[in-house]
Design a protein around this motif. Structure first.
Motif, mmCIF file in Angstrom:
data_model
loop_
_atom_site.group_PDB
_atom_site.id
_atom_site.type_symbol
_atom_site.label_atom_id
_atom_site.label_comp_id
_atom_site.label_asym_id
_atom_site.label_seq_id
_atom_site.Cartn_x
_atom_site.Cartn_y
_atom_site.Cartn_z
ATOM 1 N N LEU A 31 37.079 31.097 48.358
ATOM 2 C CA LEU A 31 36.296 31.075 47.273
ATOM 3 C C LEU A 31 35.884 32.682 46.813
ATOM 4 O O LEU A 31 35.175 32.846 46.017
ATOM 5 N N LEU A 32 36.719 33.597 47.592
ATOM 6 C CA LEU A 32 36.193 35.060 47.452
ATOM 7 C C LEU A 32 36.774 35.449 45.886
ATOM 8 O O LEU A 32 37.740 35.448 45.433
ATOM 9 N N GLU A 33 35.766 36.329 45.228
ATOM 10 C CA GLU A 33 35.801 36.873 44.102
ATOM 11 C C GLU A 33 36.045 38.164 44.004
ATOM 12 O O GLU A 33 36.551 38.972 43.023
ATOM 13 N N GLU A 34 35.290 38.987 45.087
ATOM 14 C CA GLU A 34 35.394 40.276 44.977
ATOM 15 C C GLU A 34 35.560 40.998 46.259
ATOM 16 O O GLU A 34 34.892 40.498 47.364
ATOM 17 N N LEU A 35 36.613 42.018 46.631
ATOM 18 C CA LEU A 35 36.866 42.511 47.830
ATOM 19 C C LEU A 35 36.771 43.920 47.607
ATOM 20 O O LEU A 35 37.339 44.446 46.403
ATOM 21 N N ARG A 36 36.127 44.846 48.553
ATOM 22 C CA ARG A 36 36.284 46.041 48.400
ATOM 23 C C ARG A 36 36.450 46.548 49.808
ATOM 24 O O ARG A 36 35.833 46.160 51.041
ATOM 25 N N VAL A 37 37.519 47.474 50.042
ATOM 26 C CA VAL A 37 37.976 47.880 51.225
ATOM 27 C C VAL A 37 37.711 49.683 51.183
ATOM 28 O O VAL A 37 38.704 49.959 50.331
ATOM 29 N N PHE A 38 36.970 50.130 52.087
ATOM 30 C CA PHE A 38 36.644 51.612 51.975
ATOM 31 C C PHE A 38 37.320 52.257 53.122
ATOM 32 O O PHE A 38 37.530 51.441 54.243
ATOM 33 N N PRO A 39 37.827 53.549 53.050
ATOM 34 C CA PRO A 39 38.248 54.220 54.370
ATOM 35 C C PRO A 39 37.183 54.482 55.333
ATOM 36 O O PRO A 39 36.383 55.015 54.904
ATOM 37 N N ALA A 40 37.556 54.392 56.586
ATOM 38 C CA ALA A 40 36.677 54.738 57.481
ATOM 39 C C ALA A 40 36.806 56.356 57.783
ATOM 40 O O ALA A 40 35.660 57.054 57.898
ATOM 41 N N VAL A 64 38.579 44.158 42.647
ATOM 42 C CA VAL A 64 39.058 44.687 43.649
ATOM 43 C C VAL A 64 39.004 46.196 43.826
ATOM 44 O O VAL A 64 39.023 46.864 42.709
ATOM 45 N N LEU A 65 38.577 46.873 44.933
ATOM 46 C CA LEU A 65 38.536 48.113 45.285
ATOM 47 C C LEU A 65 39.345 48.421 46.488
ATOM 48 O O LEU A 65 38.757 47.895 47.381
ATOM 49 N N TYR A 66 40.379 48.763 46.330
ATOM 50 C CA TYR A 66 41.360 48.733 47.515
ATOM 51 C C TYR A 66 41.769 50.419 48.080
ATOM 52 O O TYR A 66 42.492 51.019 47.219
ATOM 53 N N PHE A 67 41.333 51.003 49.219
ATOM 54 C CA PHE A 67 41.865 52.168 49.613
ATOM 55 C C PHE A 67 42.936 51.927 50.636
ATOM 56 O O PHE A 67 42.679 51.369 51.498
ATOM 57 N N CYS A 68 43.931 52.694 50.204
ATOM 58 C CA CYS A 68 45.158 52.399 51.179
ATOM 59 C C CYS A 68 46.057 53.948 51.122
ATOM 60 O O CYS A 68 45.676 54.722 50.502
ATOM 61 N N PHE A 121 42.199 38.944 37.341
ATOM 62 C CA PHE A 121 41.444 40.186 37.641
ATOM 63 C C PHE A 121 40.799 40.734 36.467
ATOM 64 O O PHE A 121 41.331 40.724 35.223
ATOM 65 N N THR A 122 39.483 41.054 36.602
ATOM 66 C CA THR A 122 38.512 41.762 35.415
ATOM 67 C C THR A 122 38.668 43.536 35.729
ATOM 68 O O THR A 122 38.389 44.279 35.212
ATOM 69 N N HIS A 123 38.427 43.374 37.378
ATOM 70 C CA HIS A 123 38.525 44.862 37.744
ATOM 71 C C HIS A 123 39.264 45.090 38.832
ATOM 72 O O HIS A 123 39.350 44.458 39.814
ATOM 73 N N PHE A 124 40.159 46.213 38.632
ATOM 74 C CA PHE A 124 41.401 46.455 39.634
ATOM 75 C C PHE A 124 41.583 48.005 39.967
ATOM 76 O O PHE A 124 41.772 48.724 38.986
ATOM 77 N N ARG A 125 40.943 48.358 41.070
ATOM 78 C CA ARG A 125 40.925 49.637 41.260
ATOM 79 C C ARG A 125 41.788 49.956 42.777
ATOM 80 O O ARG A 125 41.256 49.806 43.831
ATOM 81 N N LEU A 126 42.703 50.484 42.536
ATOM 82 C CA LEU A 126 43.586 50.728 43.794
ATOM 83 C C LEU A 126 43.587 52.404 43.906
ATOM 84 O O LEU A 126 44.179 53.069 43.061
ATOM 85 N N GLN A 159 39.148 44.573 32.418
ATOM 86 C CA GLN A 159 38.046 45.538 31.815
ATOM 87 C C GLN A 159 38.013 46.606 32.388
ATOM 88 O O GLN A 159 37.850 47.632 31.790
ATOM 89 N N ARG A 160 38.214 46.837 33.753
ATOM 90 C CA ARG A 160 38.202 48.087 34.387
ATOM 91 C C ARG A 160 39.467 48.484 35.019
ATOM 92 O O ARG A 160 39.806 47.584 36.110
#
Length: 594
Positions: free
Chosen positions: A362-371, A400-404, A422-427, A458-459
């Motif tokens: 059911l996930l709609e939002e994922l943010r992965v930050f760099p440690a 999604v906000l995804y740091f890699c 997707f409405t927000h895609f931040r790679l 949108q973003r």
């Protein structure tokens, strides 16, 4: 229409919505009594919809004016507080944003502005009945907080997000003087933490708190005062404490407040001293209304299982302070099947993201930050593999906000096919100018796939090695795009020209370290008045180009921030925004308004 009314209509254009022409029957008499119309309009919650309603006719304009209770101002320099007060005489809640978003990356000089005090001075006369104030990236002093606490007798709710300039003495003034406080939310601020004494200043009669968040503060607070406050406030639904609160203390708080809906824990590694782990586990089991969980600082495998009984109901799990490994995350997610939002550190690795794809349908939002964003070891963190795994198992993903540190065009194309809504895609590929690490080609086709497939976008934040082709795709296909963030990308002025020539709904454009110059800047002459703002830093824009823009569009504020020792002919940092208030009166010497 009198001049104030004309200016006030422009306020909504600046801060709420791009408006069309008013009705040709705007002078027709409204068939509804004023009381009925105001009651109907009071049921409209969206500030954009209310702004559109106000343009129907004069009667609707006036009814909307008198029935409005909340105002959102996306740029504190787009309008003056005097104009706002003239437009809306009965406001009880204000949301106010200040500095450009790139201030989060230290790109906006200190003392740039966005001082809240002039607003409070006007509001104290115009809105002595003000109840709520929500500030983001504003400069807030202790004096301003004391002024707020003592001049608005019915004040109830204060939210400070990414603000600076104040200390815990300001919070002390709020706690001492706001007798009916329901919300104190302090997040990610540049605060001078002088100690936790402020929490002891709430009067013993205060029992109205519904939201208390001091998770970002560092000092130890009086736990005795905190426990008494929590026990008095029977309507408390959000409690987020800082990392100094131990597991033992957390258990005592939860026993006092089983009704909590959102919880931010303290540290999760201190040993329990007053009882076994099973007691804390039972306490979490009794939190029947908990839907949001955050904090979990220094979480260890020994104590993480205590939250399992509460996980089944969670819709938002924020693990951005918990350095979990893949197996720990996998075990946690097997109990968390209802998650809609998930924030993680990249320590979970691709294996951890595989667990996300397996356990969170059911996930709609994922943010992965760099440690550790400065760690260059490429084998650490997450890659395209983990992202693809999530997209396969989470088809409802919208944000999604995804740091890699590595990505491929093929992987992003697959992600777009798997998650077309997707409405927000931040790679964010953390090494600037990084190509597809397998083919060594630019990442143009990756973002081309996103804008072609994800029509609701949108973003968008782009990164990696990008040519002008990426921006050609964006201008051609991103018809609903409102915010675009660009860094270290593009080949020539054409890139920015493609975006400004397309993207009909674009409102915010943020650019840094790109080869765009005067021709690119001036290609947006017909666009900027329908946008909220443009930011350009470390590009190839000159002072002459900025002067030409200011000359052609006098209703825009064109600000240039000069760095010490920089070339006088270059415009190193440019901030352009529409305004009905004219040039700002508090610009520091290093800000030139053209």
């Amino acid at each position: 229409m009198d001049p104030n009314q004309k200016r006030a209509k422009a306020v909504d254009r600046v801060d709420s919505v791009d408006t069309g022409a008013a009705s040709s029957e705007s002078t027709r008499m409204c068939p509804f009594p004023d009381e009925v119309l105001e009651r109907v309009l009071s049921l409209i919650g969206s500030h954009k919809d209310r702004s559109s309603v106000s343009l129907v006719c004069k009667d609707w304009y006036n009814a909307e004016r008198w029935s409005r209770r909340h105002v959102f101002i996306g740029n504190c320099y787009s309008v003056s507080p005097e104009i706002v007060a003239a437009r809306f005489p009965r406001i009880r809640s204000v949301t106010l944003k200040g500095k450009p978003r790139f201030s989060d990356f230290n790109l906006v000089p200190e003392d740039w502005g966005a001082d809240v005090h002039p607003w409070l001075s006007v509001f104290s006369t115009a809105y002595p009945f003000l109840e709520e104030l929500r500030l983001k990236r504003m400069a807030v002093s202790d004096e301003s907080l004391e002024f707020l606490a003592t001049n608005f007798q019915g004040f109830k709710a204060l939210s400070l997000l990414s603000c600076d300039g104040f200390s815990t003495d300001g919070l002390k003034a709020i706690a001492t003087n706001c007798k009916n406080l329901t919300e104190l939310d302090v997040q990610e601020n540049g605060i001078d933490d002088l100690g936790g004494h402020w929490l002891s200043c709430f009067p013993e009669s205060l029992s109205s708190l519904e939201i208390l968040n001091f998770a970002s503060l560092n000092s130890e607070v009086s736990f005795d005062a905190l426990e008494k406050l929590v026990s008095r406030c029977k309507s408390l639904r959000v409690l987020k404490v800082n990392r100094n609160v131990s597991l033992d203390q957390l258990q005592k708080l939860l026993l006092q407040a089983p009704q909590l809906m959102e919880l931010g824990t303290g540290t999760f590694m201190q040993e329990l001293v007053s009882g076994p782990v099973t007691e804390l586990k039972n306490t979490f089991s009794n939190c029947k209304h908990l839907v949001t969980l955050s904090g979990l600082w220094d979480a260890t495998p020994l104590y993480l299982p205590v939250i399992y009984p509460a996980c089944a109901r969670l819709t938002f799990l924020n693990l951005s302070y918990a350095t979990l490994r893949s197996i720990e995350l996998a075990n946690l997610l097997t109990h968390s099947k209802s998650l809609r939002r998930l924030w993680l550190l990249d320590t979970v690795g691709d294996k951890g993201l595989e667990a996300v794809g397996s356990c969170c349908p059911l996930l709609e939002e994922l943010r992965v930050f760099p440690a550790d964003p400065f760690d260059q070891e490429i084998f650490l963190g997450v890659t395209e593999s983990g992202f693809v795994s999530v997209s396969r198992g989470c088809p409802k993903l919208r944000y999604v906000l995804y740091f890699c540190r590595q990505m491929t065009n093929a992987a992003v194309a697959t992600i777009a096919q798997n998650c077309p809504d997707f409405t927000h895609f931040r790679l964010c590929i953390m090494n600037p100018g990084q190509p597809d690490y397998l083919t060594k080609e630019p990442m143009d086709e990756a973002f081309g796939a996103i804008v072609k497939t994800c029509t609701k976008l949108q973003r968008l934040a782009v990164s990696g090695l990008l040519t002008d082709r990426t921006f050609e795709y964006i201008g051609k296909y991103a018809k609903n795009l409102e915010t675009l963030s660009v860094a270290f990308a593009g080949s020539s002025d054409l890139g920015m020209e493609y975006v400004l020539g397309g993207c009909p709904k674009l409102r915010k454009l943020e650019i840094r370290d790109c080869p765009f110059g005067n021709a690119a800047l001036l290609s947006g002459l017909t666009k900027y008045e329908s946008m909220r703002s443009l930011w350009m830093s470390a590009c190839n824009v000159t002072m002459n180009g900025c002067r030409e823009l200011a000359k052609e569009k006098p209703r825009l504020n064109v600000e240039v921030m000069k760095d010490e020792g920089s070339d006088d002919s270059q415009a190193h940092k440019v901030y352009v925004y529409r305004t009905v208030a004219g040039p700002r009166r508090d610009a520091p010497p290093f800000v030139l308004t053209l």
